[in-house]
Design an enzyme around this catalytic site. Structure first.
Site, PDB file in Angstrom:
ATOM      1  N   ASP A  30      58.762  80.817  36.756  1.00 22.09           N
ATOM      2  CA  ASP A  30      57.872  81.740  37.463  1.00 22.09           C
ATOM      3  C   ASP A  30      58.732  82.834  38.075  1.00 22.09           C
ATOM      4  O   ASP A  30      59.837  82.554  38.561  1.00 22.09           O
ATOM      5  CB  ASP A  30      57.080  81.009  38.568  1.00 22.09           C
ATOM      6  CG  ASP A  30      55.839  81.802  38.971  1.00 22.09           C
ATOM      7  OD1 ASP A  30      54.721  81.395  38.598  1.00 22.09           O
ATOM      8  OD2 ASP A  30      56.010  82.859  39.620  1.00 22.09           O
ATOM      9  N   LYS A 200      37.324  81.829  23.205  1.00 23.75           N
ATOM     10  CA  LYS A 200      37.532  81.713  24.653  1.00 23.75           C
ATOM     11  C   LYS A 200      36.672  82.718  25.397  1.00 23.75           C
ATOM     12  O   LYS A 200      35.989  82.387  26.372  1.00 23.75           O
ATOM     13  CB  LYS A 200      39.012  81.927  24.979  1.00 23.75           C
ATOM     14  CG  LYS A 200      39.330  82.066  26.436  1.00 23.75           C
ATOM     15  CD  LYS A 200      39.038  80.810  27.211  1.00 23.75           C
ATOM     16  CE  LYS A 200      39.086  81.030  28.703  1.00 23.75           C
ATOM     17  NZ  LYS A 200      38.874  79.793  29.461  1.00 23.75           N
ATOM     18  N   ARG A 207      28.478  82.134  29.687  1.00 23.00           N
ATOM     19  CA  ARG A 207      28.148  81.645  31.034  1.00 23.00           C
ATOM     20  C   ARG A 207      27.770  82.808  31.949  1.00 23.00           C
ATOM     21  O   ARG A 207      26.815  82.731  32.710  1.00 23.00           O
ATOM     22  CB  ARG A 207      29.340  80.873  31.595  1.00 23.00           C
ATOM     23  CG  ARG A 207      29.033  80.066  32.834  1.00 23.00           C
ATOM     24  CD  ARG A 207      30.123  79.015  33.039  1.00 23.00           C
ATOM     25  NE  ARG A 207      29.992  78.253  34.245  1.00 23.00           N
ATOM     26  CZ  ARG A 207      29.207  77.175  34.384  1.00 23.00           C
ATOM     27  NH1 ARG A 207      28.442  76.775  33.385  1.00 23.00           N
ATOM     28  NH2 ARG A 207      29.167  76.512  35.529  1.00 23.00           N
ATOM     29  N   HIS A 238      12.688  71.634  29.391  1.00 19.49           N
ATOM     30  CA  HIS A 238      12.476  71.914  27.973  1.00 19.49           C
ATOM     31  C   HIS A 238      13.745  71.536  27.221  1.00 19.49           C
ATOM     32  O   HIS A 238      14.843  71.877  27.652  1.00 19.49           O
ATOM     33  CB  HIS A 238      12.167  73.403  27.768  1.00 19.49           C
ATOM     34  CG  HIS A 238      11.788  73.738  26.360  1.00 19.49           C
ATOM     35  ND1 HIS A 238      12.694  73.708  25.331  1.00 19.49           N
ATOM     36  CD2 HIS A 238      10.603  74.100  25.827  1.00 19.49           C
ATOM     37  CE1 HIS A 238      12.075  74.021  24.208  1.00 19.49           C
ATOM     38  NE2 HIS A 238      10.814  74.269  24.474  1.00 19.49           N
ATOM     39  N   CYS A 254      37.962  84.299  35.924  1.00 18.53           N
ATOM     40  CA  CYS A 254      37.611  84.104  34.515  1.00 18.53           C
ATOM     41  C   CYS A 254      36.270  84.739  34.155  1.00 18.53           C
ATOM     42  O   CYS A 254      36.230  85.755  33.480  1.00 18.53           O
ATOM     43  CB  CYS A 254      37.581  82.614  34.231  1.00 18.53           C
ATOM     44  SG  CYS A 254      38.954  81.759  34.987  1.00 18.53           S
ATOM     45  N   TYR A 309      35.220  81.538  45.901  1.00 20.83           N
ATOM     46  CA  TYR A 309      34.292  82.055  44.884  1.00 20.83           C
ATOM     47  C   TYR A 309      33.295  80.996  44.422  1.00 20.83           C
ATOM     48  O   TYR A 309      32.275  81.319  43.797  1.00 20.83           O
ATOM     49  CB  TYR A 309      35.039  82.689  43.712  1.00 20.83           C
ATOM     50  CG  TYR A 309      35.596  81.765  42.664  1.00 20.83           C
ATOM     51  CD1 TYR A 309      36.939  81.398  42.668  1.00 20.83           C
ATOM     52  CD2 TYR A 309      34.803  81.285  41.624  1.00 20.83           C
ATOM     53  CE1 TYR A 309      37.467  80.581  41.687  1.00 20.83           C
ATOM     54  CE2 TYR A 309      35.316  80.463  40.637  1.00 20.83           C
ATOM     55  CZ  TYR A 309      36.639  80.116  40.669  1.00 20.83           C
ATOM     56  OH  TYR A 309      37.172  79.304  39.679  1.00 20.83           O
ATOM     57  N   ARG A 317      39.714  84.291  44.563  1.00 26.25           N
ATOM     58  CA  ARG A 317      39.901  85.399  43.625  1.00 26.25           C
ATOM     59  C   ARG A 317      38.561  85.951  43.145  1.00 26.25           C
ATOM     60  O   ARG A 317      37.694  85.193  42.714  1.00 26.25           O
ATOM     61  CB  ARG A 317      40.748  84.942  42.433  1.00 26.25           C
ATOM     62  CG  ARG A 317      42.206  84.674  42.798  1.00 26.25           C
ATOM     63  CD  ARG A 317      42.997  84.144  41.636  1.00 26.25           C
ATOM     64  NE  ARG A 317      42.507  82.870  41.180  1.00 26.25           N
ATOM     65  CZ  ARG A 317      42.909  82.286  40.040  1.00 26.25           C
ATOM     66  NH1 ARG A 317      43.755  82.914  39.250  1.00 26.25           N
ATOM     67  NH2 ARG A 317      42.452  81.101  39.687  1.00 26.25           N
TER      68      ARG A 317
HETATM   69  N1  SAJ Z   1      28.077  80.476  39.218  1.00 20.63           N
HETATM   70  C1  SAJ Z   1      26.747  80.824  39.512  1.00 20.63           C
HETATM   71  N2  SAJ Z   1      25.763  80.065  38.969  1.00 20.63           N
HETATM   72  C2  SAJ Z   1      26.029  78.972  38.184  1.00 20.63           C
HETATM   73  C3  SAJ Z   1      27.393  78.642  37.876  1.00 20.63           C
HETATM   74  C4  SAJ Z   1      28.392  79.413  38.421  1.00 20.63           C
HETATM   75  O1  SAJ Z   1      26.471  81.785  40.240  1.00 20.63           O
HETATM   76  O2  SAJ Z   1      25.082  78.307  37.764  1.00 20.63           O
HETATM   77  C5  SAJ Z   1      29.161  81.293  39.797  1.00 20.63           C
HETATM   78  C6  SAJ Z   1      30.116  80.461  40.666  1.00 20.63           C
HETATM   79  O3  SAJ Z   1      29.634  80.362  41.981  1.00 20.63           O
HETATM   80  C7  SAJ Z   1      31.398  81.284  40.578  1.00 20.63           C
HETATM   81  C8  SAJ Z   1      31.354  81.814  39.167  1.00 20.63           C
HETATM   82  O4  SAJ Z   1      29.982  81.733  38.734  1.00 20.63           O
HETATM   83  O5  SAJ Z   1      31.363  82.351  41.501  1.00 20.63           O
HETATM   84  C9  SAJ Z   1      32.235  81.055  38.164  1.00 20.63           C
HETATM   85  O6  SAJ Z   1      32.231  79.683  38.458  1.00 20.63           O
HETATM   86  P1  SAJ Z   1      32.187  78.569  37.273  1.00 20.63           P
HETATM   87  O7  SAJ Z   1      32.195  77.267  37.920  1.00 20.63           O
HETATM   88  O8  SAJ Z   1      31.072  78.883  36.401  1.00 20.63           O
HETATM   89  O9  SAJ Z   1      33.501  78.813  36.414  1.00 20.63           O
HETATM   90  P2  SAJ Z   1      35.058  79.015  36.726  1.00 20.63           P
HETATM   91  O10 SAJ Z   1      35.351  80.469  36.738  1.00 20.63           O
HETATM   92  O11 SAJ Z   1      35.476  78.245  37.881  1.00 20.63           O
HETATM   93  O12 SAJ Z   1      35.648  78.372  35.375  1.00 20.63           O
HETATM   94  C10 SAJ Z   1      35.275  78.934  34.123  1.00 20.63           C
HETATM   95  C11 SAJ Z   1      34.892  77.802  33.184  1.00 20.63           C
HETATM   96  N3  SAJ Z   1      34.284  78.351  32.004  1.00 20.63           N
HETATM   97  C12 SAJ Z   1      33.115  77.863  31.531  1.00 20.63           C
HETATM   98  O13 SAJ Z   1      32.558  76.928  32.081  1.00 20.63           O
HETATM   99  C13 SAJ Z   1      32.587  78.480  30.285  1.00 20.63           C
HETATM  100  C14 SAJ Z   1      36.129  76.979  32.844  1.00 20.63           C
HETATM  101  O14 SAJ Z   1      35.805  76.018  31.858  1.00 20.63           O
HETATM  102  C15 SAJ Z   1      37.212  77.910  32.298  1.00 20.63           C
HETATM  103  O15 SAJ Z   1      38.380  77.217  31.968  1.00 20.63           O
HETATM  104  C16 SAJ Z   1      37.528  78.924  33.362  1.00 20.63           C
HETATM  105  O16 SAJ Z   1      36.368  79.700  33.615  1.00 20.63           O
HETATM  106  C17 SAJ Z   1      38.644  79.837  32.852  1.00 20.63           C
HETATM  107  O17 SAJ Z   1      39.768  79.662  33.359  1.00 20.63           O
HETATM  108  O18 SAJ Z   1      38.405  80.577  31.938  1.00 20.63           O
END
Ligand code: SAJ
Length: 457
Positions: A30, A200, A207, A238, A254, A309, A317
């Site tokens: 790092d 990816k 999502r 459903h 992400c 977050y 972040r």
């Molecule tokens: N969020 C919502 N509503 C939901 C789900 C999430 O508002 O129903 C928001 C969360 O509060 C957050 C953001 O979306 O602010 C992202 O949170 P997350 O839990 O959906 O995902 P990350 O960013 O923590 O992780 C994602 C994941 N990707 C997917 O599920 C497709 C993880 O598997 C990846 O490895 C990661 O991104 C990454 O590093 O890419």
């Protein structure tokens, strides 16, 4: 087998320790001397469930350095931030890592890119830099293996999730597959580098678009007087419907970033960029709701519960809290923040009592489980407004304590024109002075009141 992991952040460090705990000799690299020093003294730079135990299992085979050294495998897990102005990926860390590896690269070595990148980056950017070593691709092996682990469950998902390995050629794909099989129990699917890069981005963009749809449904439900949370639960019954949860916006390194990596080389991403806009506008929407509640209140204070977050982690972040706070302060609201998980944050973090003493509106921004059990009776707010953007509070408990609860997306509690003919409580609005926060009054918003009838408390 000796592995050199470039980047000891949220993905690189757990990956390095997993390889070391499964028998490889690992040199973690790092550029931050402080991170290297911490790790070599057994101090982890961030919290993640299970990471301390893993470090104990791995430490005999793991050391941290600021420079790479010769190895059988080089793994790149450095950040790929987004340039906020141009919405274009910043590949400078990936380029630097490839250049640092090139001076140690030999025939038969394998290089794996885990960082998330726009499609084609391996061929156009990384491999040419590695070939500056004088060894050409094919003589060294190369693969893109995007990480899929979610913060808060990183270790389980790194080992348990299926993985995609996109190789430069057959030998590269097979070699990369074999090293991941040292700790990955999930299925490993093989493809080429460009497809792996695209997959990816598809995952995270899918999502993001799904969350944007949920956020739009929330706003529509409010207009229709419907509770979106109930509606989503019913719709998800459903067999072919899976709607995610609305909220105050999408954060993290992400989902809020990766969709732009798809759009940067294309003119065909209307849905993807629109979804980004919808999710990035949610902090504005939440402030719009606050403005409606606090219209005319003198020197109003907002208490924010949750700056991370998402729930049960301390990672801030790209958190929606940043934008919400900036917008609110620009409109003259005083802000107080409380988050038991978050470490560093530009705004002072207070305990729950101090963050709410004398304030006018409590906004739940992060779905930390500990917020579900807050005791409202102990909070001393000036005006008892609560906005639950995550639908996590026990609303009845709060209304029983005299709080007016507004749930994002719960249109059932949004009946128009609650204010007409209802005198506001004494000294809520200064009668003599111009209203301190002169903003266009949004459509009035009714509140759940203790006796269930609309009205002011
Ligand atoms: N969020 C919502 N509503 C939901 C789900 C999430 O508002 O129903 C928001 C969360 O509060 C957050 C953001 O979306 O602010 C992202 O949170 P997350 O839990 O959906 O995902 P990350 O960013 O923590 O992780 C994602 C994941 N990707 C997917 O599920 C497709 C993880 O598997 C990846 O490895 C990661 O991104 C990454 O590093 O890419």
């Amino acid at each position: 087998m000796k592995i050199c992991v470039m980047g000891l952040g949220y993905i690189g460090l757990p990956t390095a320790l997993l390889f070391a705990a499964h028998g490889a000799d690992v040199v973690g690299v790092d550029v931050k001397q402080s991170v290297v020093d911490c790790l070599n003294h057994g101090i982890l730079p961030f919290r993640e469930p299970g990471l301390e135990d893993l470090y104990c299992d791995a430490k005999e085979r793991f050391c941290a350095r600021t420079e790479p050294e010769a190895a059988d495998v080089f793994l790149i897990a450095v950040p790929t931030p987004l340039d906020p102005a141009t919405k274009v990926s910043d590949l400078s860390y990936v380029k630097k890592a490839a250049e640092m590896i090139a001076s140690h690269l030999g025939r038969g070595n394998l290089v794996v890119l885990e960082s998330t990148v726009p499609p084609g980056t391996s061929e156009r950017v990384v491999i040419p830099r590695l070939e500056k070593s004088g060894v050409v691709a094919g003589d060294f092996l190369y693969a893109h293996c995007p990480e899929r682990a979610i913060p808060g469950r990183t270790l389980q998902e790194m080992a348990g999730n299926s993985r995609i390995v996109g190789g430069y050629d057959r030998d590269s794909t097979d070699r990369a597959t074999s090293i991941y099989q040292t700790f990955v129990r999930g299925q490993i699917y093989q493809t080429d580098t460009r497809t792996a890069e695209f997959v990816k981005l598809m995952e995270n963009t899918c999502r993001d678009v799904n969350i944007a749809l949920a956020n739009e449904f929330a706003q529509l439900a409010e207009e229709c007087g419907i509770n979106v949370w109930e509606a989503i639960t019913l719709a998800n019954k459903h067999p072919r419907v899976t709607i995610l949860n609305p909220g105050p916006g999408v954060g993290g390194h992400c989902i809020a970033i990766d969709p732009w990596f798809l759009t940067e080389n294309s003119t065909r991403c209307r849905m993807v960029s629109t979804a980004r806009e919808v999710n990035d506008s949610m902090p504005n929407y939440v402030l719009h709701v606050v403005r409606g509640l606090l219209a005319g209140v003198r020197n109003p204070t907002i208490s924010i519960f949750g700056v991370a977050y998402k729930g049960n982690i301390g990672d801030t972040r790209e958190s929606p809290a940043f934008k919400f706070i900036q917008l609110a302060e620009n409109e003259g609201y005083a802000i107080r923040c409380h988050d038991p998980y978050a470490g560093e944050f530009p705004h002072p973090l207070m305990d729950a009592t101090d963050a709410t003493a004398g304030s006018d509106c409590l906004v739940i921004l992060t779905d930390h489980d500990c917020f579900r059990t807050i005791e409202p009776a102990g909070l001393r707010m000036r005006t008892k407004f609560v906005i639950d953007t995550r639908n996590i509070l026990d609303h009845e408990k709060w209304t029983d304590q005299g709080f007016a609860v507004r749930v994002l997306g719960d249109g059932a509690s949004v009946q128009q024109t609650p204010l007409d003919g209802i005198a506001p409580p004494a000294n809520l609005y200064p009668t003599d002075a111009a209203r301190s926060i002169a903003s266009p009054s949004p459509p009035s918003i009714s509140l759940l009141s203790p006796n269930g009838r609309e009205g002011f408390l």
